[in-house]
Design an enzyme around this catalytic site. Structure first.
Site, PDB file in Angstrom:
ATOM      1  CE  LYS A 100      35.872  64.237 -78.689  1.00  0.00           C
ATOM      2  NZ  LYS A 100      36.099  65.395 -79.543  1.00  0.00           N
ATOM      3  N   GLY A 105      27.682  68.478 -74.080  1.00  0.00           N
ATOM      4  CA  GLY A 105      27.153  68.788 -75.445  1.00  0.00           C
ATOM      5  C   GLY A 105      25.899  68.342 -75.813  1.00  0.00           C
ATOM      6  N   GLY A 106      25.459  68.179 -76.968  1.00  0.00           N
ATOM      7  CA  GLY A 106      24.326  68.034 -77.359  1.00  0.00           C
ATOM      8  C   GLY A 106      23.271  66.943 -76.611  1.00  0.00           C
ATOM      9  CD  GLU A 132      26.439  69.870 -66.395  1.00  0.00           C
ATOM     10  OE1 GLU A 132      25.324  70.594 -66.503  1.00  0.00           O
ATOM     11  OE2 GLU A 132      26.558  69.709 -65.355  1.00  0.00           O
ATOM     12  CB  CYS A 167      23.910  74.709 -72.798  1.00  0.00           C
ATOM     13  SG  CYS A 167      25.040  75.391 -71.593  1.00  0.00           S
ATOM     14  CD  GLU A 208      20.710  73.249 -77.387  1.00  0.00           C
ATOM     15  OE1 GLU A 208      21.200  72.074 -77.696  1.00  0.00           O
ATOM     16  OE2 GLU A 208      20.934  73.703 -76.531  1.00  0.00           O
TER      17      GLU A 208
END
Ligand code: NAD
Length: 510
Positions: free
Chosen positions: A195, A248-249, A270, A304, A404
């Site tokens: 996705k 992602g976050g 990750e 990231c 972040e």
């Protein structure tokens, strides 16, 4: 900061090879192009201009369910997992060739959809092809071990595919993240449901076209489109999915981990970072300045592993920061299609507002802004641009230091000595990456060994290799991608024992 502009890209030409059904770019499920089961669509926009570029299918939970069923069926039938590793490798090598043969096209698709400059998407496309090559090669290499056990037994292990893998990726490296997920999983024999981010699905759909042309068995690769909270969540919680791999976050990672408890599926996460880039007084000055800029402003800071915290030794601080600001103000910001552009836009208006919220927080908390902080006007006014921004005179508790931002905002922290540098460097919830700049090689090694981070660099920033593991400590993730670690993460280990002395055990009396 200098603004670059460019005539509107030829959208139709760039997207000419993408499939369409009734004008809508479909998803790829069970070897077929399909519109969303419930008819949903989503409009995509060029981040550099705000112009609409395409309408794509917007899937729902039902589309996720269909893709899961297709992958489950393909895996259980063994159409891919039972092929000889050499056959899987041969197809993956051909896929890498296809990617390379369509390098320009894929670069332009990602630059149009994501906004990053062509020189960055060129790197991404080349690296994506090489990622498929690396894992195609690894598929045929030895993977098991033998064990010398205290019994007449030949004991050894084999690695087998985990099964159906749900793979959820973000928007900052659309094609490359798809490669990082699909290449090791397919090499190891799994069936995949990828996705992409709902903001940047176009290169993944183009990739699906190559899988289709190369006749990968139906259901082995499915690209399902839609929002995270619906389609992504459905993948994470389905008991028919054996593994979920997510980039992602950190907040999203936590919710995926919770959803994955339904069947205790394997997980790889990750996640985000707030990585320290530590510059000592004895560093090679111009090299350190150069990489400090590259560490934060590559991909407009939407990385990231960005070196978003610059830790600079007090003895060097003023000279270093002066030079940094001078260079940051020269960065050419603009449309990624302009070959002069060095930094592109932020992905979306919503994300730009989020970054601006952090800039406002920096001011409110009393940090001193040295440059940037503003949107770009003129010909770039309709894009999501923010000028390269630097905050100095920060304190460790500030939100701009701890959280972040995922944009072109660098925060400077000043340290006195090695011990205080290490203390500041480790003082966040994250542990993804970090770097140190010094000409004292022993000091460099001492500091790197004390960093609680999974990816580190000495006298450089950002290089990433398909061959070496990628992942974070602390709340930056679980597990590793890339290298042999990335392959292993898509396998189960089976222990096999062969009795070399075949006779009854005699444990029970006859
Ligand atoms: P995000 O977490 O919002 O979304 C990432 C993906 O997850 C998207 O495909 C999204 O649709 C999906 N998603 C969102 N909510 C979901 C849910 N509840 N269940 C399942 N899926 C869901 O992140 P983003 O804004 O797209 O990307 C930026 C983040 O990604 C940053 O925090 C960045 O640090 C991180 N990132 C990490 C790495 C790494 O390797 N560690 C690499 C790139 C990006």
């Amino acid at each position: 900061m200098q603004a670059t502009t460019h005539p509107a890209p030829h959208v139709e030409q760039i997207l000419a090879n993408l499939p369409r059904i009734n004008g809508v770019i479909p998803m790829y499920v069970d070897g077929e192009w399909r519109l969303a089961a419930e008819g949903g669509t989503r409009e995509l926009f060029n981040p550099a201009s705000g112009e609409p570029i395409a309408v794509v299918a917007e899937g729902s939970v039902e589309d996720a369910r269909r893709a899961i069923a297709a992958a489950r069926n393909a895996f259980d039938q063994g159409t891919w997992s039972s092929l000889a590793a050499a056959e899987r490798a041969a197809l993956l090598f051909r896929l890498a060739d296809e990617i390379e043969a369509h390098r320009e096209e894929l670069m332009r698709i990602d630059t149009l959809n994501n906004g990053k400059p062509l020189r960055e998407t060129e790197y991404d496309v080349v690296d994506a092809a090489n990622c498929f090559r690396y894992y195609a090669g690894l598929a045929t290499k030895p993977h098991g071990q033998t064990f010398d056990v205290p019994a007449p037994s030949q004991t050894f292990t084999v690695r087998e595919p985990i099964g159906v893998c749900g793979q959820i990726i973000p928007w900052n490296y659309p094609l490359l993240m798809a490669a990082w997920k699909l290449a090791p999983a397919l090499a190891a024999g799994n069936a995949c449901i990828l996705k992409p981010s709902e903001l940047t699905p176009l290169s993944a759909i183009r990739l699906a076209g190559f899988f289709d042309e190369l006749k990968f068995p139906p259901g082995v690769v499915n690209i399902v489109l839609g929002a995270g909270a619906t389609v992504g969540h459905a993948l994470a919680e389905s008991p028919l999915v054996d593994k979920i791999a997510f980039t992602g976050g950190t907040k999203t990672g936590r919710s995926i981990m919770q959803a994955a408890t339904s069947n205790l599926k394997k997980i790889s996460l990750e996640l985000g970072g707030k990585s320290p880039n530590i510059v000592f007084g004895d560093a090679d000055f111009e090299t350190a300045v150069d990489y400090a800029l590259f560490g934060i402003y590559a991909n407009a800071g939407q990385v990231c592993s960005a070196g978003s915290r610059l830790l600079v030794q007090r003895s060097l601080h003023d000279r270093f920061v002066d030079r940094l600001v001078e260079r940051a103000q020269k960065i050419r910001v603009g449309d990624g299609f302009d070959p002069q552009t060095e930094m592109g836009p932020i992905i979306s208006p919503v994300h730009r507002e989020r970054v601006e919220g952090y800039i406002a927080a920096g001011h409110a908390e009393g940090a001193r802004m040295l440059c940037g902080g503003n949107r770009l006007g003129g010909a770039l006014a309709n894009g999501n641009f923010i000028a390269p921004t630097i905050f100095d005179e920060t304190s460790p508790g500030m939100r701009i230091v701890q959280e972040e931002i995922f944009g072109p905002v660098l925060v400077v922290q000043t340290f006195e000595d090695e011990a205080s540098a290490i203390g500041l460097a480790n003082d966040t919830i994250y542990g993804l990456a970090g770097a140190v700049f010094t000409q004292d090689i022993a000091k460099a090694h001492r500091v790197i060994r004390k960093l609680r981070a999974g990816i580190t660099w000495i006298n450089t920033y950002h290089p990433t290799y398909n061959e070496a593991p990628w992942g974070g400590y602390k709340q930056s993730g679980i597990g590793r991608e890339l290298g042999t670690y990335g392959y292993d993460a898509y396998t189960e280990v089976k222990q096999i024992n062969v009795n070399l002395d075949v006779q009854p055990s005699g444990w029970f009396s006859d």
